[in-house]
Design a protein around this motif. Structure first.
Motif, PDB file in Angstrom:
ATOM      1  N   SER A  24       0.834  -1.202   0.000  1.00 41.44           N
ATOM      2  CA  SER A  24       0.000   0.000   0.000  1.00 41.44           C
ATOM      3  C   SER A  24       0.869   1.252   0.000  1.00 41.44           C
ATOM      4  O   SER A  24       2.038   1.229   0.426  1.00 41.44           O
ATOM      5  N   ASN A  64      -3.789   1.178  -2.942  1.00 42.51           N
ATOM      6  CA  ASN A  64      -3.282  -0.153  -3.264  1.00 42.51           C
ATOM      7  C   ASN A  64      -2.980  -0.186  -4.766  1.00 42.51           C
ATOM      8  O   ASN A  64      -3.877   0.016  -5.585  1.00 42.51           O
ATOM      9  N   SER A  71      -7.027  -3.533  -5.376  1.00 41.18           N
ATOM     10  CA  SER A  71      -6.320  -2.325  -5.787  1.00 41.18           C
ATOM     11  C   SER A  71      -7.302  -1.167  -5.907  1.00 41.18           C
ATOM     12  O   SER A  71      -8.490  -1.344  -6.154  1.00 41.18           O
TER      13      SER A  71
END
Length: 199
Positions: A24, A64, A71
């Protein structure tokens, strides 16, 4: 915390949520910053001073990267940065000194008050409205500083003024606290003769 004072960085800010990974990216003011991964529910961001050197709402997001599980970009959470409070001087120790009494190059004055910072500077001047001259300052706590007052500061009799300046960012100057340089008072050291017969 959700609220911090400006100019106090770096600080650790714990981010709670879900879906975090070791890949992240944490952003504040749209700038990536360092962090430590705790779990998928917790990150600890290290917010540098330059990101909180001015007051305001600072947006924080977790990203992400593409190709990672879940993501995408998180919702935005705000870190509230408030301006530094103005320093205040409540008094000095000592409160006065005898003119031309200092045998050394300086003496150490203790300045008491509040909202002092580790870069605060004590100023010594002849007018309550003037900025005064900076004196070498040591930070003790948010409520106490010490300063080296020069021998030359005691050359003349009068009322002088002590102030504290908090430099940039969020520069601020305190109220003025009086300090007196005074003449020596008369002192009796003895009587000759020390006694007489009545009458």
């Amino acid at each position: 915390p959700t609220t911090v004072q400006s100019g106090t960085g770096p600080i650790d800010v714990v981010i709670l949520g879900n879906g975090f990974t070791q890949q992240s990216i944490v952003r504040i003011n749209n700038h990536a910053i360092n962090f430590s991964f705790g779990s998928q529910n917790q990150l600890t961001a290290i917010v540098p001073n330059e990101e909180i050197d001015t007051a305001g709402q600072k947006p924080i997001q977790v990203v992400n990267p593409a190709g990672q599980p879940n993501s995408g970009i998180s919702n935005t959470f705000y870190l509230y940065v408030v301006a530094y409070p103005v320093p205040s001087v409540t008094g000095t120790d000592p409160l006065d000194r005898i003119v031309d009494s200092e045998q050394n190059d300086f003496f150490t004055m203790t300045v008491n008050g509040s909202n002092f910072r580790n870069n605060s500077v004590v100023r010594f001047g002849i007018s309550p409205g003037a900025s005064g001259a900076n004196r070498e300052t040591t930070y003790i706590s948010a409520n106490q500083l010490t300063a080296k007052i020069l021998k030359s500061d005691l050359d003349i009799v009068g009322i002088f003024y002590v102030r504290v300046h908090n430099p940039l960012p969020n520069s601020a100057v305190s109220n003025s606290s009086p300090f007196t340089v005074k003449n020596p008072q008369p002192e009796i050291s003895g009587l000759v003769p020390s006694s007489v017969t009545a009458g």
